[in-house]
Scaffold this active site. Structure first.
Site, mmCIF file in Angstrom:
data_model
loop_
_atom_site.group_PDB
_atom_site.id
_atom_site.type_symbol
_atom_site.label_atom_id
_atom_site.label_comp_id
_atom_site.label_asym_id
_atom_site.label_seq_id
_atom_site.Cartn_x
_atom_site.Cartn_y
_atom_site.Cartn_z
ATOM 1 N N ARG A 1 4.078 2.785 2.911
ATOM 2 C CA ARG A 1 4.923 1.839 3.650
ATOM 3 C C ARG A 1 6.407 2.079 3.383
ATOM 4 O O ARG A 1 7.247 1.763 4.212
ATOM 5 C CB ARG A 1 4.559 0.408 3.258
ATOM 6 C CG ARG A 1 3.079 0.069 3.312
ATOM 7 C CD ARG A 1 2.397 0.483 4.588
ATOM 8 N NE ARG A 1 1.011 0.005 4.610
ATOM 9 C CZ ARG A 1 0.067 0.521 5.383
ATOM 10 N NH1 ARG A 1 0.354 1.525 6.193
ATOM 11 N NH2 ARG A 1 -1.164 0.042 5.354
ATOM 12 N N ASP B 1 -10.288 -7.252 0.549
ATOM 13 C CA ASP B 1 -9.511 -6.467 1.501
ATOM 14 C C ASP B 1 -9.053 -7.429 2.600
ATOM 15 O O ASP B 1 -9.445 -8.606 2.611
ATOM 16 C CB ASP B 1 -10.364 -5.320 2.053
ATOM 17 C CG ASP B 1 -9.533 -4.116 2.502
ATOM 18 O OD1 ASP B 1 -8.317 -4.275 2.722
ATOM 19 O OD2 ASP B 1 -10.103 -3.017 2.630
ATOM 20 N N HIS C 1 -12.253 1.566 -2.557
ATOM 21 C CA HIS C 1 -12.789 0.309 -2.053
ATOM 22 C C HIS C 1 -14.218 0.200 -2.587
ATOM 23 O O HIS C 1 -15.111 0.874 -2.064
ATOM 24 C CB HIS C 1 -12.789 0.275 -0.540
ATOM 25 C CG HIS C 1 -11.446 0.576 0.075
ATOM 26 N ND1 HIS C 1 -10.987 1.873 0.245
ATOM 27 C CD2 HIS C 1 -10.461 -0.249 0.535
ATOM 28 C CE1 HIS C 1 -9.785 1.833 0.803
ATOM 29 N NE2 HIS C 1 -9.446 0.559 0.991
ATOM 30 N N HIS D 1 -11.544 -1.212 9.513
ATOM 31 C CA HIS D 1 -10.426 -1.945 10.106
ATOM 32 C C HIS D 1 -10.744 -2.338 11.549
ATOM 33 O O HIS D 1 -10.293 -3.387 12.023
ATOM 34 C CB HIS D 1 -9.159 -1.086 10.113
ATOM 35 C CG HIS D 1 -8.616 -0.785 8.759
ATOM 36 N ND1 HIS D 1 -8.926 0.349 8.068
ATOM 37 C CD2 HIS D 1 -7.783 -1.487 7.958
ATOM 38 C CE1 HIS D 1 -8.302 0.352 6.910
ATOM 39 N NE2 HIS D 1 -7.607 -0.760 6.821
ATOM 40 N N ASP E 1 0.861 -1.177 0.000
ATOM 41 C CA ASP E 1 0.000 0.000 0.000
ATOM 42 C C ASP E 1 0.901 1.232 0.000
ATOM 43 O O ASP E 1 1.396 1.646 1.054
ATOM 44 C CB ASP E 1 -0.898 0.013 1.241
ATOM 45 C CG ASP E 1 -2.004 -1.030 1.182
ATOM 46 O OD1 ASP E 1 -2.701 -1.076 0.159
ATOM 47 O OD2 ASP E 1 -2.164 -1.786 2.156
#
Length: 357
Positions: free
Chosen positions: A71, A249, A167, A179, A63
């Site tokens: 990242r 996901d 998404h 999340h 990501d």
């Protein structure tokens, strides 16, 4: 070409014996990197090379959106949150679209250079009420998102990277962060499709993959979109005619637990029509997912081949390697000048999260 339907991860910056054993499973078709896996560009390339030595066909992802979801930081070019492009778009649309292209190219070139096939990008959600989207989105208005994301994807593709829209059908109009919480959108299908989903519909020709949201759109189905054959089969495949890759996901996100244990979540995602299931930050869960995949006896999808990146020869360091991308130096300079003129360190923000985005 990848043959497995599970995407997993590793804990460290180098592979240990258990990682090599994990990668050797034919059910593992992908690996995703997190900030904990990153020390330097050189180290990341050594890690991805080791992954391919253990599993030559594995797809490697990350990501690397920009802003707070990036990242790769130390040693890499900083990228703005996509919302910064949206702010500029309201002032100078042409300049914003050019910089969107430059951001897409810069991101893709540096990610590919360290041996990663693709970033899960772009975010096509609107910047609405969501607690997890915010300035990860290009804008609050669908037409602006379409204009900016299309140019961002042009940059990605010109560098040699496939695109993933997330998404689907849109996470921006529902507040809870999937999340850590269940997310339910009670609007009608027409309200969702005619607003949030238009960013996907109008860029579908540029998308190689989609990632459905872990959101329940209760007037359409009682399951999260990533577990819903209504959304995946009837709407994505049939109504929209999309034949690209569908990635779940992360199945360890809170909103995915509605389906049951890891094995049930994998079955729910694949049975609904996802091509690859992500099981992250949970080695025991990944091993259970592999066993579940063995029992399901799914066939590899030819469409996985579309996600392989144009990975260049490593020439010892990131800058030298990236010079093989003809437009990289220009893209880097333009993004730096537009968004980071005052930054003197590799990045001025920290991203402590290790969850998928």
């Amino acid at each position: 070409m990848a043959t497995g339907i599970i995407m997993a991860d590793v804990a460290g910056k180098v592979l240990d014996d258990s990682d090599v054993a994990l990668l050797a499973n034919p059910e593992v078709g992908g690996m995703i990197l997190f900030a904990r896996n990153v020390e330097s560009p050189e180290q990341v390339r050594a890690l991805t090379d080791a992954m391919r030595a253990a599993n030559p066909d594995v797809l490697i992802a990350v990501d690397q959106e920009g802003g707070r979801v990036a990242r790769f930081r130390t040693g890499f070019s900083p990228l703005p949150a996509m919302g910064r492009l949206g702010e500029l778009y309201d002032v100078d649309a042409d300049k914003a679209c050019q910089l969107a292209y430059d951001c897409g190219y810069l991101m893709a070139a540096e990610v590919l250079a360290v041996g990663v096939d693709f970033s899960f990008a772009p975010v096509l959600d609107i910047n609405g009420v969501s607690l997890v989207i915010g300035d990860r989105a290009f804008h609050a208005k669908p037409d602006a998102i379409v204009a900016l994301s299309a140019r961002f994807m042009d940059g990605m593709k010109d560098a040699g990277m496939a695109t993933t829209g997330k998404h689907f059908p849109g996470h921006g109009s529902i507040a809870p962060d999937s999340h850590v919480a269940d997310a339910i959108d009670e609007r009608s299908f027409d309200e969702i499709f005619n607003f949030d989903t238009q960013t996907f519909v109008k860029t579908l020709d540029k998308l190689d993959a989609l990632m459905p949201a872990h959101v329940i759109f209760s007037q359409v189905d009682d399951k999260p979109a990533g577990f819903s054959s209504v959304w995946i089969h009837e709407i994505i495949r049939e109504k929209l005619g999309f034949d690209g890759v569908l990635f779940s996901d992360d199945l360890n996100m809170k909103a995915a637990h509605v389906a049951g244990g890891v094995d049930a979540r994998v079955r729910a995602a694949i049975d609904a029509g996802c091509d690859m299931a992500l099981v992250c930050n949970d080695r025991a869960g990944a091993l259970l997912a592999i066993e579940t995949a063995k029992q399901m006896q799914t066939l590899p999808h030819q469409r996985f081949g579309r996600m392989k990146g144009n990975i260049p020869t490593w020439l010892g360091d990131l800058e030298t390697t990236c010079q093989q991308f003809a437009y990289w130096a220009h893209a880097k300079a333009s993004v730096q000048a537009a968004f980071f003129a005052e930054v003197t360190t590799p990045c001025d923000t920290k991203d402590p999260t290790n969850y998928t985005a």
